[in-house]
Scaffold this active site. Structure first.
Site, mmCIF file in Angstrom:
data_model
loop_
_atom_site.group_PDB
_atom_site.id
_atom_site.type_symbol
_atom_site.label_atom_id
_atom_site.label_comp_id
_atom_site.label_asym_id
_atom_site.label_seq_id
_atom_site.Cartn_x
_atom_site.Cartn_y
_atom_site.Cartn_z
ATOM 1 N N ALA A 1 0.838 -1.195 0.000
ATOM 2 C CA ALA A 1 0.000 0.000 0.000
ATOM 3 C C ALA A 1 0.875 1.248 0.000
ATOM 4 C CB ALA A 1 -0.918 -0.011 1.219
ATOM 5 N N SER B 1 -9.464 -4.600 -0.895
ATOM 6 C CA SER B 1 -10.865 -4.318 -1.154
ATOM 7 C C SER B 1 -11.426 -5.192 -2.268
ATOM 8 C CB SER B 1 -11.039 -2.851 -1.530
ATOM 9 O OG SER B 1 -10.459 -2.600 -2.803
ATOM 10 N N GLU C 1 -7.922 -12.370 -0.572
ATOM 11 C CA GLU C 1 -8.520 -12.201 0.766
ATOM 12 C C GLU C 1 -9.052 -10.785 0.800
ATOM 13 O OE1 GLU C 1 -9.216 -10.713 4.017
ATOM 14 O OE2 GLU C 1 -7.156 -11.038 4.702
ATOM 15 N N LEU C 2 -10.391 -10.665 0.748
ATOM 16 C CA LEU C 2 -11.018 -9.366 0.561
ATOM 17 C C LEU C 2 -11.710 -8.909 1.844
ATOM 18 C CD1 LEU C 2 -12.351 -10.069 -3.046
ATOM 19 C CD2 LEU C 2 -10.125 -9.144 -2.327
ATOM 20 N N CYS D 1 -10.143 -6.810 8.401
ATOM 21 C CA CYS D 1 -11.160 -7.526 7.631
ATOM 22 C C CYS D 1 -11.933 -8.496 8.511
ATOM 23 C CB CYS D 1 -10.504 -8.286 6.480
ATOM 24 S SG CYS D 1 -9.701 -7.233 5.257
#
Length: 453
Positions: free
Chosen positions: A155, A206, A227-228, A261
């Site tokens: 990120a 996301s 993996e959202l 998450c």
């Protein structure tokens, strides 16, 4: 890329994006490294991974401080994250050889038939900011030990973490090119993934980002693990230990500033214990210490950026406008930094953001239901399916209810968590594939059948 301390909203460092030439060199280095790395005996790869765990432990405070300064995680939680990364290194250093051992199959007397687990090649990892070390290491530890090489696109708000992780592998003795960080914007991910030298990709993030990576990978016939997001239910049945459920629930919603998450997000409480639970839950939530993430007594730090705080508050305001009631929090804190207090919403209308969307921050939505069946129905009334938590004093009942919830992992009388020893991943809009345990190391391998006559 600017690294901004969300506790002060001040820029702490600036990193130059990698040039196209640098990205090309990284891809070439990864391809070259794979050809030699795949031939390194598994035992040597395991020993290097154990060394990476030692580096992490030796540098725990330093690495934790990088995390805290870049994304606001309270320092004690950041230290725990580094220690957990060391644990996943330990795990695969011990068990990778058994996970990757060839499977033998029935065959004629004159033949031997087995499945080998061979590496695929360079794997692109697109990783998020919320657990900036753990998300990377739970991919890298098994994948590199299986013989793949890693390319990390982290990120953009945690570039220091990305470089620090690369340094950990280098210090542990990994060869050049075995693990590299690419400081590139998101709009260049497709170009990297389309490159023929990249053989697979994993993404934690996301739904839109996952769909984009899956689409590009699919067009190029490349394996992916996603993996959202999640909107995990926390189900409190009428026979639950209320004090334990409230204490654990408050932490499950608010640790890491609620930016997880698998955080408990929708609290689904049986009518018979609703008032008792809500009182205990509010008391626990309001007791959490919010403040400077470098203070070791802080339990809830800032949101990772001012823009993320603003997005969260818009969801809260829209939910209140739709009819939700605020019992705690509900407004950004005054002063410097992206601080949002632990917040509790009740009377949450169907379809409002607090009901239907993922709230990625310290906001709990509490729902009253009249029965076990209604609790299961509400738990499954979401497009997500990552984790879930069920609270009951009857373990058999807990397992029965857990089996009815559509999620990749469900915990009874425990918060949802990831653990190197067990598979982790989701269903529905929470993604596909599994990380950790044997399942995780088998995601990025060629399951090669070998028949020897």
């Amino acid at each position: 890329m600017d690294a901004v301390n969300p506790a002060t909203n001040e820029r702490i460092d600036t990193y130059e994006d990698d040039s196209p030439a640098a990205v090309e060199q990284a891809l070439a280095d990864a391809a070259d490294a794979f050809e030699s790395w795949r031939g390194v005996p598994l035992r040597e790869r395991q020993e290097l991974l154990a060394s990476a765990g030692e580096v992490l432990r030796d540098r725990t405070r330093e690495l934790a401080t990088v995390m805290t300064r870049e994304m606001g995680k309270p320092i004690t939680q950041a230290e725990s994250e580094v220690e957990k990364c060391a644990w996943v290194c330990d795990h695969y250093a011990e068990f990778a050889d058994s996970y990757l051992a060839s499977d033998h199959h029935p065959s004629p007397p004159e033949a031997t038939v087995k499945t080998r687990y061979d590496p695929l090649g360079p794997v692109l990892a697109v990783m998020p900011w919320n657990y900036p070390f753990w998300q990377v290491f739970r991919f890298a530890a098994p994948s590199l030990t299986a013989g793949n090489v890693g390319l990390l696109k982290h990120a953009s708000n945690v570039p220091g973490c990305a470089k620090a992780i690369e340094d950990v592998f280098r210090e542990a003795g990994y060869p050049e090119g075995a693990f590299q960080s690419l400081l590139i914007p998101s709009d260049l991910v497709d170009d990297v993934l389309e490159d023929e030298r990249v053989r697979a990709a994993t993404l934690t993030g996301s739904g839109p980002a996952g769909r984009a990576v899956a689409s590009t990978a699919g067009e190029n016939l490349k394996k992916t693990v996603l993996e959202l997001g999640g909107s995990d239910p926390f189900v409190v049945l009428d026979d639950a230990d209320i004090d334990a459920a409230a204490e654990t629930g408050a932490w499950a919603r608010n640790m890491n500033g609620g930016q997880s998450c698998i955080a408990a997000k929708r609290f689904i409480v049986h009518d018979a214990v609703y008032d008792e639970f809500l009182d205990a839950f509010l008391e626990e939530v309001e007791s959490l210490a919010v403040g400077d993430p470098m203070d070791e007594t802080t339990e809830v730090g800032p949101q990772a950026s001012q823009s993320l705080l603003e997005d969260l508050h818009e969801q809260v305001e829209a939910s209140v406008d739709a009819g939700a009631t605020v019992l705690a929090g509900g407004e950004p804190l005054d002063g410097e930094g992206a601080f949002y207090p632990p917040t509790v919403l009740t009377d949450v209308p169907e379809g409002c953001p607090a009901d239907a969307e993922e709230l990625f921050g310290p906001v709990a939505s509490v729902f009253r239901v009249e029965s076990e069946d209604a609790a299961v129905e509400k738990a499954n009334d979401t497009r997500f399916g990552l984790g879930a938590s069920v609270w009951t004093e009857d373990r058999d009942r807990g397992e029965r209810v857990a089996s009815r919830i559509d999620a990749g992992c469900t915990y009874v009388n425990q918060l949802t968590k990831s653990d190197p020893r067990v598979p982790f991943g989701g269903v529905k809009d929470s993604g596909y594939g599994r990380e950790l345990s044997a399942a995780g190391i088998h995601e990025f391998v060629n399951r090669k059948t070998v028949w020897i006559e």
